[in-house]
Scaffold this active site. Structure first.
Site, PDB file in Angstrom:
ATOM      1  N   HIS A 191     -51.868 -11.588  28.803  1.00  0.00           N
ATOM      2  CA  HIS A 191     -51.798 -12.697  29.756  1.00  0.00           C
ATOM      3  C   HIS A 191     -50.722 -12.424  30.810  1.00  0.00           C
ATOM      4  O   HIS A 191     -49.606 -12.055  30.471  1.00  0.00           O
ATOM      5  CB  HIS A 191     -51.456 -14.013  29.040  1.00  0.00           C
ATOM      6  CG  HIS A 191     -52.612 -14.594  28.290  1.00  0.00           C
ATOM      7  ND1 HIS A 191     -52.508 -15.760  27.577  1.00  0.00           N
ATOM      8  CD2 HIS A 191     -53.893 -14.193  28.155  1.00  0.00           C
ATOM      9  CE1 HIS A 191     -53.688 -16.048  27.030  1.00  0.00           C
ATOM     10  NE2 HIS A 191     -54.537 -15.102  27.359  1.00  0.00           N
ATOM     11  N   LYS A 200     -42.083 -19.453  20.524  1.00  0.00           N
ATOM     12  CA  LYS A 200     -40.968 -18.553  20.233  1.00  0.00           C
ATOM     13  C   LYS A 200     -40.735 -18.256  18.749  1.00  0.00           C
ATOM     14  O   LYS A 200     -40.022 -17.307  18.414  1.00  0.00           O
ATOM     15  CB  LYS A 200     -39.654 -19.136  20.810  1.00  0.00           C
ATOM     16  CG  LYS A 200     -39.599 -19.106  22.306  1.00  0.00           C
ATOM     17  CD  LYS A 200     -39.343 -17.698  22.820  1.00  0.00           C
ATOM     18  CE  LYS A 200     -39.630 -17.530  24.283  1.00  0.00           C
ATOM     19  NZ  LYS A 200     -40.786 -16.690  24.586  1.00  0.00           N
ATOM     20  N   TYR A 208     -50.839 -25.532  29.452  1.00  0.00           N
ATOM     21  CA  TYR A 208     -49.894 -26.537  28.937  1.00  0.00           C
ATOM     22  C   TYR A 208     -50.062 -27.788  29.778  1.00  0.00           C
ATOM     23  O   TYR A 208     -49.808 -27.756  30.997  1.00  0.00           O
ATOM     24  CB  TYR A 208     -48.455 -26.033  29.070  1.00  0.00           C
ATOM     25  CG  TYR A 208     -48.125 -24.840  28.185  1.00  0.00           C
ATOM     26  CD1 TYR A 208     -47.565 -25.026  26.921  1.00  0.00           C
ATOM     27  CD2 TYR A 208     -48.362 -23.535  28.594  1.00  0.00           C
ATOM     28  CE1 TYR A 208     -47.261 -23.947  26.099  1.00  0.00           C
ATOM     29  CE2 TYR A 208     -48.060 -22.447  27.781  1.00  0.00           C
ATOM     30  CZ  TYR A 208     -47.510 -22.659  26.542  1.00  0.00           C
ATOM     31  OH  TYR A 208     -47.210 -21.597  25.729  1.00  0.00           O
ATOM     32  N   TYR A 214     -40.282 -17.271  28.982  1.00  0.00           N
ATOM     33  CA  TYR A 214     -41.591 -17.229  28.323  1.00  0.00           C
ATOM     34  C   TYR A 214     -41.921 -15.816  27.833  1.00  0.00           C
ATOM     35  O   TYR A 214     -42.406 -15.630  26.716  1.00  0.00           O
ATOM     36  CB  TYR A 214     -42.671 -17.741  29.285  1.00  0.00           C
ATOM     37  CG  TYR A 214     -43.991 -18.023  28.619  1.00  0.00           C
ATOM     38  CD1 TYR A 214     -44.121 -19.089  27.737  1.00  0.00           C
ATOM     39  CD2 TYR A 214     -45.108 -17.235  28.866  1.00  0.00           C
ATOM     40  CE1 TYR A 214     -45.323 -19.358  27.117  1.00  0.00           C
ATOM     41  CE2 TYR A 214     -46.322 -17.499  28.248  1.00  0.00           C
ATOM     42  CZ  TYR A 214     -46.416 -18.567  27.368  1.00  0.00           C
ATOM     43  OH  TYR A 214     -47.616 -18.829  26.749  1.00  0.00           O
ATOM     44  N   PRO A 217     -43.047 -25.610  18.617  1.00  0.00           N
ATOM     45  CA  PRO A 217     -43.934 -24.506  19.024  1.00  0.00           C
ATOM     46  C   PRO A 217     -44.226 -24.424  20.517  1.00  0.00           C
ATOM     47  O   PRO A 217     -44.811 -23.444  20.965  1.00  0.00           O
ATOM     48  CB  PRO A 217     -45.225 -24.779  18.230  1.00  0.00           C
ATOM     49  CG  PRO A 217     -45.164 -26.208  17.843  1.00  0.00           C
ATOM     50  CD  PRO A 217     -43.728 -26.575  17.739  1.00  0.00           C
TER      51      PRO A 217
HETATM   52  P1  RFL Z   1     -43.210 -18.199   7.185  1.00  0.00           P
HETATM   53  O1  RFL Z   1     -44.376 -17.810   8.004  1.00  0.00           O
HETATM   54  O2  RFL Z   1     -43.015 -19.621   6.857  1.00  0.00           O
HETATM   55  O3  RFL Z   1     -43.274 -17.329   5.846  1.00  0.00           O
HETATM   56  C1  RFL Z   1     -42.393 -17.565   4.761  1.00  0.00           C
HETATM   57  C2  RFL Z   1     -43.038 -17.071   3.492  1.00  0.00           C
HETATM   58  O4  RFL Z   1     -42.141 -17.288   2.404  1.00  0.00           O
HETATM   59  C3  RFL Z   1     -42.873 -17.834   1.301  1.00  0.00           C
HETATM   60  N1  RFL Z   1     -41.954 -18.611   0.434  1.00  0.00           N
HETATM   61  C4  RFL Z   1     -41.462 -18.142  -0.736  1.00  0.00           C
HETATM   62  N2  RFL Z   1     -41.639 -16.979  -1.350  1.00  0.00           N
HETATM   63  C5  RFL Z   1     -40.999 -16.814  -2.544  1.00  0.00           C
HETATM   64  N3  RFL Z   1     -40.207 -17.773  -3.108  1.00  0.00           N
HETATM   65  C6  RFL Z   1     -40.020 -18.956  -2.525  1.00  0.00           C
HETATM   66  N4  RFL Z   1     -39.248 -19.891  -3.083  1.00  0.00           N
HETATM   67  C7  RFL Z   1     -40.653 -19.182  -1.255  1.00  0.00           C
HETATM   68  N5  RFL Z   1     -40.684 -20.213  -0.396  1.00  0.00           N
HETATM   69  C8  RFL Z   1     -41.471 -19.861   0.629  1.00  0.00           C
HETATM   70  C9  RFL Z   1     -43.934 -18.701   1.953  1.00  0.00           C
HETATM   71  O5  RFL Z   1     -45.030 -18.932   1.080  1.00  0.00           O
HETATM   72  C10 RFL Z   1     -44.312 -17.850   3.162  1.00  0.00           C
HETATM   73  O6  RFL Z   1     -45.354 -16.953   2.889  1.00  0.00           O
HETATM   74  O7  RFL Z   1     -41.850 -17.699   7.898  1.00  0.00           O
HETATM   75  P2  RFL Z   1     -41.545 -16.375   8.736  1.00  0.00           P
HETATM   76  O8  RFL Z   1     -42.091 -15.150   8.060  1.00  0.00           O
HETATM   77  O9  RFL Z   1     -40.116 -16.427   9.093  1.00  0.00           O
HETATM   78  O10 RFL Z   1     -42.443 -16.543  10.071  1.00  0.00           O
HETATM   79  C11 RFL Z   1     -42.143 -17.541  11.010  1.00  0.00           C
HETATM   80  C12 RFL Z   1     -43.423 -17.976  11.742  1.00  0.00           C
HETATM   81  O11 RFL Z   1     -44.398 -18.293  10.769  1.00  0.00           O
HETATM   82  C13 RFL Z   1     -43.201 -19.175  12.673  1.00  0.00           C
HETATM   83  O12 RFL Z   1     -41.959 -19.066  13.344  1.00  0.00           O
HETATM   84  C14 RFL Z   1     -44.306 -19.321  13.755  1.00  0.00           C
HETATM   85  O13 RFL Z   1     -45.540 -19.604  13.151  1.00  0.00           O
HETATM   86  C15 RFL Z   1     -43.967 -20.413  14.772  1.00  0.00           C
HETATM   87  N6  RFL Z   1     -45.033 -20.649  15.762  1.00  0.00           N
HETATM   88  C16 RFL Z   1     -45.183 -19.830  16.870  1.00  0.00           C
HETATM   89  N7  RFL Z   1     -44.362 -18.774  17.048  1.00  0.00           N
HETATM   90  C17 RFL Z   1     -44.560 -17.928  18.120  1.00  0.00           C
HETATM   91  O14 RFL Z   1     -43.766 -16.971  18.270  1.00  0.00           O
HETATM   92  N8  RFL Z   1     -45.597 -18.084  19.015  1.00  0.00           N
HETATM   93  C18 RFL Z   1     -46.480 -19.122  18.909  1.00  0.00           C
HETATM   94  O15 RFL Z   1     -47.425 -19.200  19.693  1.00  0.00           O
HETATM   95  C19 RFL Z   1     -46.264 -20.069  17.828  1.00  0.00           C
HETATM   96  N9  RFL Z   1     -47.108 -21.098  17.645  1.00  0.00           N
HETATM   97  C20 RFL Z   1     -45.918 -21.728  15.581  1.00  0.00           C
HETATM   98  C21 RFL Z   1     -46.948 -21.938  16.557  1.00  0.00           C
HETATM   99  C22 RFL Z   1     -45.808 -22.585  14.496  1.00  0.00           C
HETATM  100  C23 RFL Z   1     -46.684 -23.648  14.364  1.00  0.00           C
HETATM  101  N10 RFL Z   1     -46.521 -24.493  13.233  1.00  0.00           N
HETATM  102  C24 RFL Z   1     -47.553 -24.760  12.327  1.00  0.00           C
HETATM  103  C25 RFL Z   1     -45.196 -24.906  12.855  1.00  0.00           C
HETATM  104  C26 RFL Z   1     -47.831 -22.990  16.438  1.00  0.00           C
HETATM  105  C27 RFL Z   1     -47.680 -23.878  15.353  1.00  0.00           C
HETATM  106  C28 RFL Z   1     -48.618 -25.051  15.293  1.00  0.00           C
HETATM  107  C1  PHB Z   2     -51.160 -20.914  19.728  1.00  0.00           C
HETATM  108  O1  PHB Z   2     -52.054 -20.195  20.191  1.00  0.00           O
HETATM  109  O2  PHB Z   2     -51.195 -21.315  18.551  1.00  0.00           O
HETATM  110  C2  PHB Z   2     -50.021 -21.308  20.599  1.00  0.00           C
HETATM  111  C3  PHB Z   2     -49.940 -20.806  21.894  1.00  0.00           C
HETATM  112  C4  PHB Z   2     -48.883 -21.161  22.707  1.00  0.00           C
HETATM  113  C5  PHB Z   2     -47.903 -22.018  22.229  1.00  0.00           C
HETATM  114  C6  PHB Z   2     -47.976 -22.506  20.939  1.00  0.00           C
HETATM  115  C7  PHB Z   2     -49.051 -22.153  20.116  1.00  0.00           C
HETATM  116  O3  PHB Z   2     -46.876 -22.368  23.038  1.00  0.00           O
END
Ligand code: RFL
Ligand code: PHB
Length: 397
Positions: free
Chosen positions: A75, A301, A205, A389, A297
């Site tokens: 993008h 980041k 957005y 971004y 989110p």
């Molecule tokens: P995770 O992904 O939560 O993984 C942690 C893992 O640890 C396990 N765990 C355990 N294991 C052993 N013993 C225990 N006691 C444990 N407790 C937990 C869990 O089961 C899991 O498998 O953390 P990690 O690896 O640090 O990754 C972080 C990312 O997942 C998170 O920051 C992103 O998803 C945030 N996020 C976005 N980030 C971006 O950079 N770009 C995006 O576009 C973006 N969009 C988003 C997002 C997060 C969202 N939600 C649902 C909060 C969009 C959404 C909607």
């Molecule tokens: C996504 O594709 O899940 C997504 C994209 C951009 C954002 C947050 C989530 O800022």
């Protein structure tokens, strides 16, 4: 009880833990990942979609760049919608050529998992009662139960990559850690559907009087949409029809008309929170990714910060083992936190600009619209948005 030994015990097989494992493996540093859930459960969590170039580069460095190379969509811009009108922001033009890549967290995780199983790297899934021991001393270990059998893994270091609700941060004595938090008074409802994205070249957005909406994608045939909703709402309150109607109302007329809808294949709610724990190192325990910080989110980041933490941490551990220097380990927390706070600021700012806040009313809405009007006309403000971004470099001054 079984007893084993490794150099680095990694708690959590989300993107942080898996990427750390891949980078340590490349440097011949043995490690074990201990995960509470099953592989299918981990893959079933639909989350991030936008990767900074720093993250894409790290995936290549870890030897799993093939998937994002062939399946990611580059993008060059984003689209801001407000007052029912769409305004493109030329992200690449404003950042001297930088881009972001649309490629799902599910896909990143799947690529890393596939590499691990191909290389036969040790991962314990469905580990129960994971506990951390003696990370303040010289002989840390992790205990857990698997299929009713108790295990103890001795190690040099523990990496807490276990997300916001994990055990690693919770194991640190309260007086050794400071937590900063802001909880937003709304949530995101997300839907994944097998329909072509309404805009495949840019994320949309939308700020509207009805609340925020976001149009994203996973591929040319799979889309991800979000709407802001009250935190008290339940997924069951939102039929597919209600969801699509609401997205349409928050977009400009042309996009609303063009958007294709279909049955949801996943639907989930995510609360919005800003959170930072300081420091990120406690003796021989390091926190990385969501275990140490959460961003709302909006700025995309979270996963990208997890990747930069893991880069700093893997470099520090490699330096420890290969160069017998602890400089990287000693600076890990400070180095990671500098980048984290910058991303926290950006995510908070964009969240505040784009969402309806119940307490700020019509005046708040007009303030947002005035700022957005200014932003799309001002090279200075647009550049600030664009450079945050695409993500800061790993070593910024
Ligand atoms: P995770 O992904 O939560 O993984 C942690 C893992 O640890 C396990 N765990 C355990 N294991 C052993 N013993 C225990 N006691 C444990 N407790 C937990 C869990 O089961 C899991 O498998 O953390 P990690 O690896 O640090 O990754 C972080 C990312 O997942 C998170 O920051 C992103 O998803 C945030 N996020 C976005 N980030 C971006 O950079 N770009 C995006 O576009 C973006 N969009 C988003 C997002 C997060 C969202 N939600 C649902 C909060 C969009 C959404 C909607
Ligand atoms: C996504 O594709 O899940 C997504 C994209 C951009 C954002 C947050 C989530 O800022």
């Amino acid at each position: 009880m079984t007893t084993t030994r490794t150099r680095v015990a990694i708690i959590g097989a989300g993107p942080s833990g898996l990427l750390l494992g891949a980078l340590l493996h490349k440097a011949d540093i043995d490690h074990v990942i201990i995960e509470r859930q099953s592989p299918d459960y981990v893959l079933g969590r639909i989350r991030a979609g936008i990767l900074e170039q720093v993250t894409v580069d790290l995936l290549h460095e870890a030897g799993v760049g093939q998937g994002v190379e062939s399946g990611g969509t580059v993008h060059h811009s984003i689209e801001l919608v407000f007052k029912n009108t769409r305004h493109p922001i030329d992200v690449t033009g404003l950042t001297k050529g930088k881009v972001v890549t649309a490629y799902g967290q599910t896909e990143v995780t799947r690529d890393l998992m596939a590499q691990r199983s191909q290389l036969n790297l040790p991962t314990v899934y469905e580990a129960a009662d994971v506990q951390l021991h003696d990370f303040d001393g010289h002989q840390p270990s992790v205990s857990y139960t698997k299929d009713g059998v108790n295990h103890r893994l001795h190690c040099d270091f523990i990496a807490g990559c276990d997300g916001f609700h994990g055990v690693a941060r919770a194991s640190v004595p309260k007086d050794a850690i400071t937590e900063y938090e802001k909880v937003y008074p709304f949530a995101w409802l997300g839907v994944l559907a097998d329909v072509p994205p309404v805009s495949s070249h840019a994320i949309v957005y939308a700020n509207s009087e009805r609340g925020f909406a976001l149009c994203s994608m996973r591929s040319m045939t799979r889309s991800r949409y979000y709407v802001q909703c009250p935190s008290s709402d339940k997924v069951e309150d939102w039929s597919d029809q209600r969801f699509w109607d609401e997205v349409r109302r928050r977009l400009d007329p042309e996009l609303a008309d063009r958007m294709q809808t279909g049955p949801s294949i996943e639907k989930s709610m995510a609360p919005l929170r800003s959170f930072v724990a300081e420091p990120m190192r406690f003796g021989r325990l390091f926190l990385a990714g969501d275990a140490a910080h959460i961003v709302p989110p909006t700025g995309a980041k979270g996963l990208n910060l997890a990747a930069s933490d893991v880069k700093y941490l893997s470099s520090a551990l490699i330096e420890h083992y290969k160069e017998k220097s602890d400089a990287g380990i000693d600076h890990y927390s400070q180095r990671a936190l500098a980048r984290i706070w910058r991303a926290e600021r950006f995510s908070w700012w964009l969240t505040t600009l784009m969402h309806q806040f119940p307490e700020s009313g019509a005046f708040g809405q007009r303030m947002q619209e005035a700022e957005l009007d200014y932003l799309v006309r001002s090279q200075a403000l647009s550049t600030s948005l664009a450079e945050n971004y695409v993500g800061l470099p790993l070593d910024f001054g």
